[in-house]
Design a protein around this motif. Structure first.
Motif, PDB file in Angstrom:
ATOM      1  N   PHE A 196      -5.141  -6.992   8.898  1.00  0.00           N
ATOM      2  CA  PHE A 196      -6.195  -6.746   7.914  1.00  0.00           C
ATOM      3  C   PHE A 196      -5.641  -6.922   6.512  1.00  0.00           C
ATOM      4  CE2 PHE A 196      -7.644  -3.522  11.236  1.00  0.00           C
ATOM      5  CZ  PHE A 196      -8.426  -4.463  11.875  1.00  0.00           C
ATOM      6  N   ASP A 197      -6.481  -7.349   5.608  1.00  0.00           N
ATOM      7  CA  ASP A 197      -6.051  -7.496   4.226  1.00  0.00           C
ATOM      8  C   ASP A 197      -6.338  -6.199   3.483  1.00  0.00           C
ATOM      9  OD1 ASP A 197      -4.949  -8.663   2.044  1.00  0.00           O
ATOM     10  OD2 ASP A 197      -6.314 -10.366   1.982  1.00  0.00           O
ATOM     11  N   TYR A 198      -5.415  -5.808   2.612  1.00  0.00           N
ATOM     12  CA  TYR A 198      -5.617  -4.567   1.853  1.00  0.00           C
ATOM     13  C   TYR A 198      -4.990  -4.697   0.473  1.00  0.00           C
ATOM     14  CZ  TYR A 198      -0.718  -3.585   2.928  1.00  0.00           C
ATOM     15  OH  TYR A 198       0.645  -3.667   3.025  1.00  0.00           O
ATOM     16  N   LEU A 199      -5.488  -3.890  -0.427  1.00  0.00           N
ATOM     17  CA  LEU A 199      -4.957  -3.813  -1.786  1.00  0.00           C
ATOM     18  C   LEU A 199      -4.592  -2.369  -2.073  1.00  0.00           C
ATOM     19  CD1 LEU A 199      -7.669  -5.963  -3.626  1.00  0.00           C
ATOM     20  CD2 LEU A 199      -5.333  -6.691  -3.102  1.00  0.00           C
ATOM     21  N   LEU A 200      -3.454  -2.175  -2.699  1.00  0.00           N
ATOM     22  CA  LEU A 200      -3.042  -0.834  -3.095  1.00  0.00           C
ATOM     23  C   LEU A 200      -3.541  -0.525  -4.499  1.00  0.00           C
ATOM     24  CD1 LEU A 200       0.674  -0.673  -1.879  1.00  0.00           C
ATOM     25  CD2 LEU A 200      -1.336   0.345  -0.800  1.00  0.00           C
ATOM     26  N   LYS A 201      -3.940   0.726  -4.712  1.00  0.00           N
ATOM     27  CA  LYS A 201      -4.307   1.176  -6.062  1.00  0.00           C
ATOM     28  C   LYS A 201      -3.054   1.658  -6.771  1.00  0.00           C
ATOM     29  CE  LYS A 201      -9.001   2.842  -5.025  1.00  0.00           C
ATOM     30  NZ  LYS A 201      -9.871   4.024  -5.050  1.00  0.00           N
ATOM     31  N   PRO A 202      -2.886   1.374  -8.060  1.00  0.00           N
ATOM     32  CA  PRO A 202      -3.705   0.452  -8.864  1.00  0.00           C
ATOM     33  C   PRO A 202      -3.489  -0.993  -8.411  1.00  0.00           C
ATOM     34  CG  PRO A 202      -1.783   1.157 -10.107  1.00  0.00           C
ATOM     35  CD  PRO A 202      -1.774   1.971  -8.844  1.00  0.00           C
ATOM     36  N   VAL A 203      -4.554  -1.778  -8.474  1.00  0.00           N
ATOM     37  CA  VAL A 203      -4.525  -3.137  -7.928  1.00  0.00           C
ATOM     38  C   VAL A 203      -3.624  -4.043  -8.765  1.00  0.00           C
ATOM     39  CG1 VAL A 203      -5.908  -5.176  -7.385  1.00  0.00           C
ATOM     40  CG2 VAL A 203      -6.800  -2.883  -6.897  1.00  0.00           C
ATOM     41  N   ASP A 204      -2.711  -4.724  -8.084  1.00  0.00           N
ATOM     42  CA  ASP A 204      -1.804  -5.663  -8.733  1.00  0.00           C
ATOM     43  C   ASP A 204      -2.458  -7.048  -8.757  1.00  0.00           C
ATOM     44  OD1 ASP A 204       1.039  -6.511  -9.577  1.00  0.00           O
ATOM     45  OD2 ASP A 204       0.629  -7.811  -7.846  1.00  0.00           O
ATOM     46  N   THR A 205      -2.483  -7.681  -9.920  1.00  0.00           N
ATOM     47  CA  THR A 205      -3.181  -8.969 -10.053  1.00  0.00           C
ATOM     48  C   THR A 205      -2.549 -10.060  -9.186  1.00  0.00           C
ATOM     49  OG1 THR A 205      -1.855  -9.448 -12.030  1.00  0.00           O
ATOM     50  CG2 THR A 205      -4.047  -8.520 -12.367  1.00  0.00           C
ATOM     51  N   HIS A 206      -1.224 -10.046  -9.045  1.00  0.00           N
ATOM     52  CA  HIS A 206      -0.568 -11.054  -8.209  1.00  0.00           C
ATOM     53  C   HIS A 206      -1.002 -10.920  -6.757  1.00  0.00           C
ATOM     54  CE1 HIS A 206       2.456 -13.854  -6.795  1.00  0.00           C
ATOM     55  NE2 HIS A 206       2.928 -12.936  -5.965  1.00  0.00           N
ATOM     56  N   ARG A 207      -1.014  -9.674  -6.268  1.00  0.00           N
ATOM     57  CA  ARG A 207      -1.448  -9.436  -4.879  1.00  0.00           C
ATOM     58  C   ARG A 207      -2.929  -9.793  -4.726  1.00  0.00           C
ATOM     59  NH1 ARG A 207      -0.118  -6.688  -0.017  1.00  0.00           N
ATOM     60  NH2 ARG A 207      -1.845  -7.274   1.349  1.00  0.00           N
ATOM     61  N   VAL A 233     -11.915  -6.379   2.617  1.00  0.00           N
ATOM     62  CA  VAL A 233     -10.583  -6.119   2.067  1.00  0.00           C
ATOM     63  C   VAL A 233     -10.524  -4.630   1.752  1.00  0.00           C
ATOM     64  CG1 VAL A 233      -8.954  -6.562   0.195  1.00  0.00           C
ATOM     65  CG2 VAL A 233     -10.361  -8.437   1.100  1.00  0.00           C
ATOM     66  N   PHE A 234      -9.598  -3.929   2.366  1.00  0.00           N
ATOM     67  CA  PHE A 234      -9.482  -2.495   2.154  1.00  0.00           C
ATOM     68  C   PHE A 234      -8.754  -2.209   0.841  1.00  0.00           C
ATOM     69  CE2 PHE A 234      -9.548  -3.201   6.745  1.00  0.00           C
ATOM     70  CZ  PHE A 234     -10.626  -2.409   7.098  1.00  0.00           C
ATOM     71  N   VAL A 235      -9.228  -1.205   0.137  1.00  0.00           N
ATOM     72  CA  VAL A 235      -8.592  -0.790  -1.111  1.00  0.00           C
ATOM     73  C   VAL A 235      -8.206   0.676  -0.940  1.00  0.00           C
ATOM     74  CG1 VAL A 235      -8.815  -0.607  -3.612  1.00  0.00           C
ATOM     75  CG2 VAL A 235     -10.096  -2.371  -2.370  1.00  0.00           C
ATOM     76  N   THR A 240      -4.771 -12.502  -2.138  1.00  0.00           N
ATOM     77  CA  THR A 240      -5.897 -12.132  -1.273  1.00  0.00           C
ATOM     78  C   THR A 240      -7.053 -13.112  -1.442  1.00  0.00           C
ATOM     79  OG1 THR A 240      -5.341  -9.772  -1.255  1.00  0.00           O
ATOM     80  CG2 THR A 240      -7.640 -10.343  -0.851  1.00  0.00           C
ATOM     81  N   ILE A 241      -7.355 -13.469  -2.695  1.00  0.00           N
ATOM     82  CA  ILE A 241      -8.455 -14.397  -2.966  1.00  0.00           C
ATOM     83  C   ILE A 241      -8.161 -15.764  -2.342  1.00  0.00           C
ATOM     84  CG2 ILE A 241      -9.799 -15.565  -4.749  1.00  0.00           C
ATOM     85  CD1 ILE A 241     -10.232 -12.514  -4.545  1.00  0.00           C
ATOM     86  N   LYS A 242      -6.923 -16.229  -2.498  1.00  0.00           N
ATOM     87  CA  LYS A 242      -6.555 -17.524  -1.907  1.00  0.00           C
ATOM     88  C   LYS A 242      -6.723 -17.504  -0.391  1.00  0.00           C
ATOM     89  CE  LYS A 242      -3.239 -19.011  -5.451  1.00  0.00           C
ATOM     90  NZ  LYS A 242      -1.791 -19.256  -5.750  1.00  0.00           N
ATOM     91  N   ARG A 243      -6.336 -16.392   0.222  1.00  0.00           N
ATOM     92  CA  ARG A 243      -6.451 -16.271   1.674  1.00  0.00           C
ATOM     93  C   ARG A 243      -7.922 -16.290   2.098  1.00  0.00           C
ATOM     94  NH1 ARG A 243      -3.960 -11.618   2.285  1.00  0.00           N
ATOM     95  NH2 ARG A 243      -1.908 -12.577   2.175  1.00  0.00           N
ATOM     96  N   LEU A 244      -8.758 -15.618   1.324  1.00  0.00           N
ATOM     97  CA  LEU A 244     -10.194 -15.585   1.636  1.00  0.00           C
ATOM     98  C   LEU A 244     -10.815 -16.976   1.511  1.00  0.00           C
ATOM     99  CD1 LEU A 244     -11.195 -12.304  -0.241  1.00  0.00           C
ATOM    100  CD2 LEU A 244     -11.364 -12.673   2.236  1.00  0.00           C
ATOM    101  N   ILE A 245     -10.450 -17.692   0.460  1.00  0.00           N
ATOM    102  CA  ILE A 245     -10.990 -19.039   0.249  1.00  0.00           C
ATOM    103  C   ILE A 245     -10.518 -19.977   1.346  1.00  0.00           C
ATOM    104  CG2 ILE A 245     -10.949 -21.050  -1.279  1.00  0.00           C
ATOM    105  CD1 ILE A 245     -10.805 -19.074  -3.642  1.00  0.00           C
ATOM    106  N   LYS A 246      -9.255 -19.830   1.732  1.00  0.00           N
ATOM    107  CA  LYS A 246      -8.688 -20.694   2.770  1.00  0.00           C
ATOM    108  C   LYS A 246      -9.371 -20.484   4.119  1.00  0.00           C
ATOM    109  CE  LYS A 246      -4.266 -22.032   4.838  1.00  0.00           C
ATOM    110  NZ  LYS A 246      -2.805 -21.761   4.891  1.00  0.00           N
ATOM    111  N   SER A 247      -9.735 -19.222   4.388  1.00  0.00           N
ATOM    112  CA  SER A 247     -10.388 -18.923   5.666  1.00  0.00           C
ATOM    113  C   SER A 247     -11.772 -19.539   5.733  1.00  0.00           C
ATOM    114  CB  SER A 247     -10.489 -17.411   5.882  1.00  0.00           C
ATOM    115  OG  SER A 247     -11.389 -16.831   4.951  1.00  0.00           O
TER     116      SER A 247
END
Length: 239
Positions: A96-107, A78-80, A111-118
C-alpha cells in the motif's frame, strides 16, 4: 491530471496536503472532507481517481472507512498517517502507498508518479486490512449525522433517494450500498431492493404467486421475492 479527494479531520492538514498536491501540477483536488462519513458520501458522488485518507480520525477511522467501500468500484487510496511502525509495516507488507505526516514533498512526488504510471490499472487490493464486518452504519437524517449499530438495523432498502436504514425508532439515509451492507452486516437479502435482519423478523406472510411479506418487530413491512423466499425460510429453520 489526477482527480483527488483529501479526507482528514484536521483543517490545517487538509489545506496543507491540498496545496502540496496542486503544486505538483499533476493533481486536481476536487474536494476535501473532514470526517469519514462526509468522505464516503463524496467518494460515491465525485468518484475521484485517488483518495488521500487520514488513518486517525474520530468516530470512524480511515481503516473503518475502507470497509465501507465497494472493493469493485473503489478508487486508489493513499494512506496519510503520523508515524506508527505497526501500521506502516502492514502497509508495506501489502504494497500500500502511504505518506507520513508532515508530508515530505519528495515522497509525495514519488507517490504521484506511481499513481500516474499505474494509469487505468485496478487499485491495490485493500481487503487484507479493511474490516470484514461493520459494527456500525453511518447515516444522515434530519440535519444530523448518526452512527447506528448494525445489529439495531431491522431492514434497509434502496430507492431513488438512495439507501434507507430503518431501526425500531429511526429512519435515516446511508451512503453504504446494499451490496456492502449484505456482505458486512447481519442483514440478508430478501428482495432485489431490500435487506432484512433475520433477528428482527416478527412474521412472514405468505402471499399468492410464491411471494411473501415480512413484518419486523417494529411493524416495518418488507417484501420478499420468490427468488429469496426459499433461502429465507431455510435460514429460519423451515424446510
Amino acid at each position: 491530471m489526477l482527480s483527488a479527494l483529501v479526507i482528514d479531520d484536521e483543517l490545517f492538514a487538509r489545506e496543507e496536503l491540498s496545496e502540496l498536491l496542486e503544486e505538483t501540477g499533476k493533481v486536481t483536488v476536487i474536494d476535501t472532507a473532514s470526517n469519514a462519513i462526509e468522505g464516503l458520501k463524496k467518494i460515491n458522488q465525485l468518484k475521484p481517481d485517488v483518495v488521500f485518507l487520514d488513518i486517525q480520525m474520530p468516530q470512524i477511522t480511515g481503516i473503518e472507512l475502507l470497509g465501507m467501500l465497494d472493493l469493485d468500484t473503489m478508487p486508489n487510496v493513499v494512506f496519510v498517517t503520523a508515524y506508527d511502525q505497526y501500521a506502516i509495516q502492514a502497509f508495506e507488507d501489502n504494497a500500500f502507498d502511504y505518506l507520513l505526516k508532515p508530508v515530505d514533498t519528495h515522497r509525495l512526488n514519488k507517490t504521484i508518479k506511481r499513481l500516474i504510471k499505474s494509469g487505468q490499472e485496478s487499485s491495490v487490493d485493500v481487503s487484507p486490512i479493511a474490516p470484514q464486518t461493520l459494527d456500525q452504519v453511518p447515516c444522515i437524517g434530519h440535519n444530523r449525522i448518526m452512527i447506528i449499530p448494525s445489529t439495531d438495523v431491522e431492514c434497509a432498502y434502496t430507492d431513488i433517494s438512495g439507501v434507507t436504514i430503518l431501526t425500531h425508532d429511526q429512519k435515516a439515509t446511508s451512503q453504504l450500498t446494499l451490496k456492502v451492507l449484505e456482505e458486512k452486516t447481519p442483514l440478508v437479502r430478501c428482495h432485489r431492493q431490500y435487506l432484512v435482519n433475520i433477528k428482527a423478523i416478527k412474521e412472514i406472510k405468505l402471499l399468492e404467486n410464491g411471494l411473501a411479506e415480512i413484518v419486523t418487530v417494529s411493524d416495518h413491512p418488507v417484501p420478499v421475492s420468490r427468488r429469496y423466499l426459499k433461502t429465507l425460510k431455510e435460514m429460519l429453520g423451515f424446510h
